[in-house]
Design a protein around this motif. Structure first.
Motif, short mmCIF file in Angstrom:
data_model
loop_
_atom_site.label_atom_id
_atom_site.label_comp_id
_atom_site.label_asym_id
_atom_site.label_seq_id
_atom_site.Cartn_x
_atom_site.Cartn_y
_atom_site.Cartn_z
N GLU A 104 0.82 -1.21 0.00
CA GLU A 104 0.00 0.00 0.00
C GLU A 104 0.86 1.27 0.00
O GLU A 104 0.45 2.29 -0.54
N ARG A 105 2.04 1.20 0.58
CA ARG A 105 2.96 2.35 0.51
C ARG A 105 3.40 2.58 -0.92
O ARG A 105 3.50 3.71 -1.38
N ILE A 106 3.65 1.49 -1.63
CA ILE A 106 4.05 1.60 -3.04
C ILE A 106 2.88 2.16 -3.86
O ILE A 106 3.08 3.03 -4.71
N ARG A 107 1.67 1.67 -3.62
CA ARG A 107 0.50 2.19 -4.33
C ARG A 107 0.33 3.69 -4.08
O ARG A 107 -0.07 4.44 -4.97
N ALA A 108 0.64 4.14 -2.87
CA ALA A 108 0.50 5.56 -2.55
C ALA A 108 1.54 6.39 -3.29
O ALA A 108 1.28 7.54 -3.66
N GLY A 109 2.73 5.81 -3.51
CA GLY A 109 3.80 6.55 -4.17
C GLY A 109 3.78 6.44 -5.67
O GLY A 109 4.27 7.31 -6.37
#
Length: 102
Positions: free
Chosen positions: A77-82
């Protein structure tokens, strides 16, 4: 604490459910559910948007607030946010507002 993440059906952009059950493009604008009743409400709103073919891959995401910012607990989810992790000048991470997430 949880937020709802999804992908917009028209272009695949990762979006989050924000205030007024509107889909927003930055995680910082996501509505953070503070209790189970609010979690159920945002999950239902996400399901309704899925049924209406507005978004796909609707997911409840565990988050924490760190230094006043919404931070997903899972790396995915951190990757999706970035945005895509292929290059810092492409995707959400190229936008100033999203540089903290990835």
């Amino acid at each position: 604490m949880k937020i709802v993440a999804a992908n917009r059906l028209t272009d695949g952009e990762t979006v989050w459910l924000g205030a007024g059950d509107r889909w927003v493009e930055t995680i910082d604008a996501a509505h953070v559910a503070q209790d189970t009743e609010d979690e159920a409400r945002i999950a239902a709103a996400g399901s309704a948007a899925l049924a209406a073919n507005i978004v796909i891959d609707v997911t409840l995401v565990d988050v924490e607030i760190a230094e006043g910012r919404i931070l997903p607990k899972r790396l995915r989810e951190r990757i999706r946010a970035g945005g895509p992790s292929i290059h810092p000048e492409i995707g959400k991470q190229a936008r100033k507002a999203a540089q903290h997430a990835a």
